[in-house]
Scaffold this motif. Structure first.
Motif, mmCIF file in Angstrom:
data_model
loop_
_atom_site.group_PDB
_atom_site.id
_atom_site.type_symbol
_atom_site.label_atom_id
_atom_site.label_comp_id
_atom_site.label_asym_id
_atom_site.label_seq_id
_atom_site.Cartn_x
_atom_site.Cartn_y
_atom_site.Cartn_z
ATOM 1 N N VAL A 152 -20.047 8.117 -0.675
ATOM 2 C CA VAL A 152 -18.839 7.939 -0.003
ATOM 3 C C VAL A 152 -18.175 6.243 -0.412
ATOM 4 C CG1 VAL A 152 -17.311 7.729 2.122
ATOM 5 C CG2 VAL A 152 -18.981 9.816 1.346
ATOM 6 N N GLU A 153 -19.293 5.583 0.024
ATOM 7 C CA GLU A 153 -18.985 4.100 0.120
ATOM 8 C C GLU A 153 -18.618 3.573 -1.450
ATOM 9 O OE1 GLU A 153 -21.912 1.942 1.848
ATOM 10 O OE2 GLU A 153 -21.369 2.624 3.924
ATOM 11 N N ALA A 154 -19.442 4.073 -2.415
ATOM 12 C CA ALA A 154 -19.248 3.664 -3.865
ATOM 13 C C ALA A 154 -18.130 4.358 -4.071
ATOM 14 C CB ALA A 154 -20.442 4.427 -4.721
ATOM 15 N N ARG A 155 -17.497 5.681 -3.865
ATOM 16 C CA ARG A 155 -16.579 6.236 -4.063
ATOM 17 C C ARG A 155 -14.876 5.425 -3.802
ATOM 18 N NH1 ARG A 155 -11.972 8.452 -4.345
ATOM 19 N NH2 ARG A 155 -11.570 10.749 -4.662
ATOM 20 N N HIS A 156 -15.305 4.761 -2.578
ATOM 21 C CA HIS A 156 -14.094 4.307 -2.082
ATOM 22 C C HIS A 156 -14.175 2.720 -2.044
ATOM 23 C CE1 HIS A 156 -12.356 8.023 -0.408
ATOM 24 N NE2 HIS A 156 -13.384 8.187 -0.279
ATOM 25 N N SER A 157 -15.085 2.347 -2.627
ATOM 26 C CA SER A 157 -15.189 0.675 -2.938
ATOM 27 C C SER A 157 -14.084 0.198 -3.613
ATOM 28 C CB SER A 157 -16.414 0.327 -3.646
ATOM 29 O OG SER A 157 -16.317 0.808 -4.894
ATOM 30 N N ALA A 158 -13.308 0.868 -4.598
ATOM 31 C CA ALA A 158 -12.274 0.510 -5.138
ATOM 32 C C ALA A 158 -10.854 0.875 -4.659
ATOM 33 C CB ALA A 158 -12.156 1.078 -6.613
ATOM 34 N N ASP A 159 -10.802 1.297 -3.410
ATOM 35 C CA ASP A 159 -9.466 1.793 -2.618
ATOM 36 C C ASP A 159 -8.691 0.503 -2.703
ATOM 37 O OD1 ASP A 159 -10.598 4.472 -2.775
ATOM 38 O OD2 ASP A 159 -10.756 4.382 -0.498
ATOM 39 N N ARG A 160 -7.424 0.559 -2.552
ATOM 40 C CA ARG A 160 -6.637 -0.574 -2.412
ATOM 41 C C ARG A 160 -6.034 -0.594 -0.999
ATOM 42 N NH1 ARG A 160 -0.297 -1.173 -4.870
ATOM 43 N NH2 ARG A 160 -0.140 -3.280 -3.882
ATOM 44 N N VAL A 161 -6.452 -1.976 -0.463
ATOM 45 C CA VAL A 161 -6.121 -2.315 0.841
ATOM 46 C C VAL A 161 -4.691 -3.019 0.742
ATOM 47 C CG1 VAL A 161 -6.761 -3.522 2.871
ATOM 48 C CG2 VAL A 161 -8.411 -2.535 1.488
ATOM 49 N N LEU A 162 -3.900 -2.395 1.320
ATOM 50 C CA LEU A 162 -2.309 -2.713 1.116
ATOM 51 C C LEU A 162 -2.323 -4.228 1.749
ATOM 52 C CD1 LEU A 162 -0.229 0.183 1.497
ATOM 53 C CD2 LEU A 162 -1.152 -0.771 -0.457
ATOM 54 N N ASP A 163 -1.700 -5.269 1.143
ATOM 55 C CA ASP A 163 -1.414 -6.471 1.676
ATOM 56 C C ASP A 163 -0.336 -6.396 2.693
ATOM 57 O OD1 ASP A 163 0.553 -6.834 -0.022
ATOM 58 O OD2 ASP A 163 -0.706 -7.964 -1.441
ATOM 59 N N THR A 164 -0.092 -7.581 3.296
ATOM 60 C CA THR A 164 1.329 -7.558 4.001
ATOM 61 C C THR A 164 2.644 -7.539 3.389
ATOM 62 O OG1 THR A 164 0.133 -9.264 5.664
ATOM 63 C CG2 THR A 164 2.638 -9.110 5.726
ATOM 64 N N GLY A 165 2.759 -7.809 1.970
ATOM 65 C CA GLY A 165 3.937 -7.855 1.077
ATOM 66 C C GLY A 165 4.199 -6.394 0.868
ATOM 67 N N ALA A 166 3.000 -5.520 0.472
ATOM 68 C CA ALA A 166 3.087 -4.225 -0.153
ATOM 69 C C ALA A 166 3.346 -3.320 1.262
ATOM 70 C CB ALA A 166 1.911 -3.635 -0.584
ATOM 71 N N LEU A 167 2.841 -3.791 2.389
ATOM 72 C CA LEU A 167 3.102 -2.951 3.885
ATOM 73 C C LEU A 167 4.403 -3.022 4.045
ATOM 74 C CD1 LEU A 167 -0.167 -3.776 5.482
ATOM 75 C CD2 LEU A 167 0.483 -1.386 5.022
ATOM 76 N N ARG A 168 5.069 -4.158 4.000
ATOM 77 C CA ARG A 168 6.469 -4.572 4.610
ATOM 78 C C ARG A 168 7.307 -3.835 3.392
ATOM 79 N NH1 ARG A 168 7.445 -10.728 5.467
ATOM 80 N NH2 ARG A 168 9.521 -9.996 5.984
ATOM 81 N N ALA A 169 6.811 -3.659 2.176
ATOM 82 C CA ALA A 169 7.769 -3.103 1.155
ATOM 83 C C ALA A 169 7.889 -1.365 1.561
ATOM 84 C CB ALA A 169 7.385 -3.070 -0.103
ATOM 85 N N LEU A 170 6.555 -0.901 1.996
ATOM 86 C CA LEU A 170 6.584 0.571 2.206
ATOM 87 C C LEU A 170 7.402 0.597 3.923
ATOM 88 C CD1 LEU A 170 5.533 3.054 1.317
ATOM 89 C CD2 LEU A 170 3.119 2.537 2.370
ATOM 90 N N ALA A 171 7.395 -0.284 4.807
ATOM 91 C CA ALA A 171 7.911 -0.167 6.108
ATOM 92 C C ALA A 171 9.154 0.416 6.092
ATOM 93 C CB ALA A 171 7.532 -1.386 6.631
ATOM 94 N N HIS A 172 9.582 1.531 5.559
ATOM 95 C CA HIS A 172 10.980 2.141 5.613
ATOM 96 C C HIS A 172 10.674 3.473 5.682
ATOM 97 C CE1 HIS A 172 14.881 3.703 4.511
ATOM 98 N NE2 HIS A 172 15.457 2.428 4.783
ATOM 99 N N PRO A 173 11.278 4.152 6.762
ATOM 100 C CA PRO A 173 11.152 5.619 6.619
ATOM 101 C C PRO A 173 11.314 6.467 5.514
ATOM 102 C CG PRO A 173 12.010 4.879 8.710
ATOM 103 C CD PRO A 173 12.096 3.783 7.930
ATOM 104 N N LEU A 174 12.272 6.083 4.716
ATOM 105 C CA LEU A 174 12.644 7.034 3.670
ATOM 106 C C LEU A 174 11.451 6.649 2.484
ATOM 107 C CD1 LEU A 174 14.462 9.107 2.209
ATOM 108 C CD2 LEU A 174 15.804 7.128 1.283
ATOM 109 N N ARG A 175 10.908 5.460 2.285
ATOM 110 C CA ARG A 175 10.126 4.986 1.336
ATOM 111 C C ARG A 175 8.613 5.673 1.780
ATOM 112 N NH1 ARG A 175 11.582 -1.427 0.935
ATOM 113 N NH2 ARG A 175 13.838 -1.306 0.214
ATOM 114 N N VAL A 176 8.266 5.765 2.935
ATOM 115 C CA VAL A 176 7.053 6.483 3.385
ATOM 116 C C VAL A 176 7.158 7.909 2.828
ATOM 117 C CG1 VAL A 176 5.472 7.132 5.017
ATOM 118 C CG2 VAL A 176 6.547 4.981 5.325
ATOM 119 N N ARG A 177 8.412 8.535 2.980
ATOM 120 C CA ARG A 177 8.499 9.964 2.574
ATOM 121 C C ARG A 177 8.373 9.984 0.946
ATOM 122 N NH1 ARG A 177 13.283 12.892 5.447
ATOM 123 N NH2 ARG A 177 12.155 14.687 4.516
ATOM 124 N N ILE A 178 9.200 9.332 0.488
ATOM 125 C CA ILE A 178 9.078 9.134 -0.944
ATOM 126 C C ILE A 178 7.506 9.032 -1.432
ATOM 127 C CG2 ILE A 178 9.732 7.723 -3.282
ATOM 128 C CD1 ILE A 178 12.290 7.296 -1.819
#
Length: 205
Positions: free
Chosen positions: A12-38
């Motif tokens: 499991v750890e190997a499978r998820h080792s490459a998962d992207r952890v969203l930085d503050t910029g990406a989180l702020r870009a996503l932080a809109h109800p319509l964008r989350v739904r999209i």
């Protein structure tokens, strides 16, 4: 048994080792109800255009196009290569896991606010999907009745045992996601998978 447990954890750890952890910029870009739904629609249903998203969300294609570009700016989504035209572009979410939990982002007010908004909206959407499914359950019973599990259970675990449980559940989910991610067919539909494991708060005396 201990070797088996550790092997599951390692997979499991190997499978998820490459998962992207969203930085503050990406989180702020996503932080809109319509964008989350999209973002969620692209995650669950695959590539879409601004027009198809507008039809599903009851918005104008101009609005969905604007939000798509904002998400693409932070590589949250990308244009589908070799598909579409200059007037009608197709968008997709890159394959791979994404984590909203970024300890560094949570240390700043902006990062904490964006994380809370994104996670609240994401789980609100998923919960509404579950409620909609339950409301329409009789319509699904004939085909999907024995293929659905909506279940709750409670047990008493140590943190180590809870970790073992989450690793086992994640291993099963990962296996099915990897095997059937791109499956097509007349009776194939997107199926959402939820696994909630967390300690309940202590009751007040």
């Amino acid at each position: 048994m201990d070797d088996e447990k550790s092997e599951v954890g390692r997979r499991v750890e190997a499978r998820h080792s490459a998962d992207r952890v969203l930085d503050t910029g990406a989180l702020r870009a996503l932080a809109h109800p319509l964008r989350v739904r999209i973002y969620d629609i692209l995650s669950q249903y695959g590539p879409q255009t601004a027009s198809s998203l507008a039809a599903q969300l009851g918005e104008s294609s101009g609005a969905t196009s604007y939000h798509l570009r904002a998400l693409a700016k932070h590589d949250l989504i990308r244009e589908v290569e070799g598909r579409g035209t200059t007037r009608e572009r197709w968008w997709e979410r890159p394959v791979g896991g994404v984590s909203f939990a970024n300890p560094a982002a949570m240390k700043t007010p902006a990062g904490r606010s964006a994380t809370q908004l994104v996670m609240a909206e994401f789980f609100r959407n998923r919960q509404q999907q579950l409620l909609d499914f339950i409301a329409g359950a009789p319509d699904h019973d004939e085909v999907w009745g024995d293929s659905v599990m909506i279940s709750s259970a409670t047990t008493r675990l140590t943190p180590a045992q809870s970790h073992e449980l989450t690793m086992r559940l994640m291993a099963v989910v990962d296996e099915f996601v990897d095997t059937y991610r791109n499956q097509t067919g007349d009776d194939v539909r997107p199926v959402t998978i939820r696994a909630d494991v967390f300690p309940l708060p202590d009751l007040e005396d």
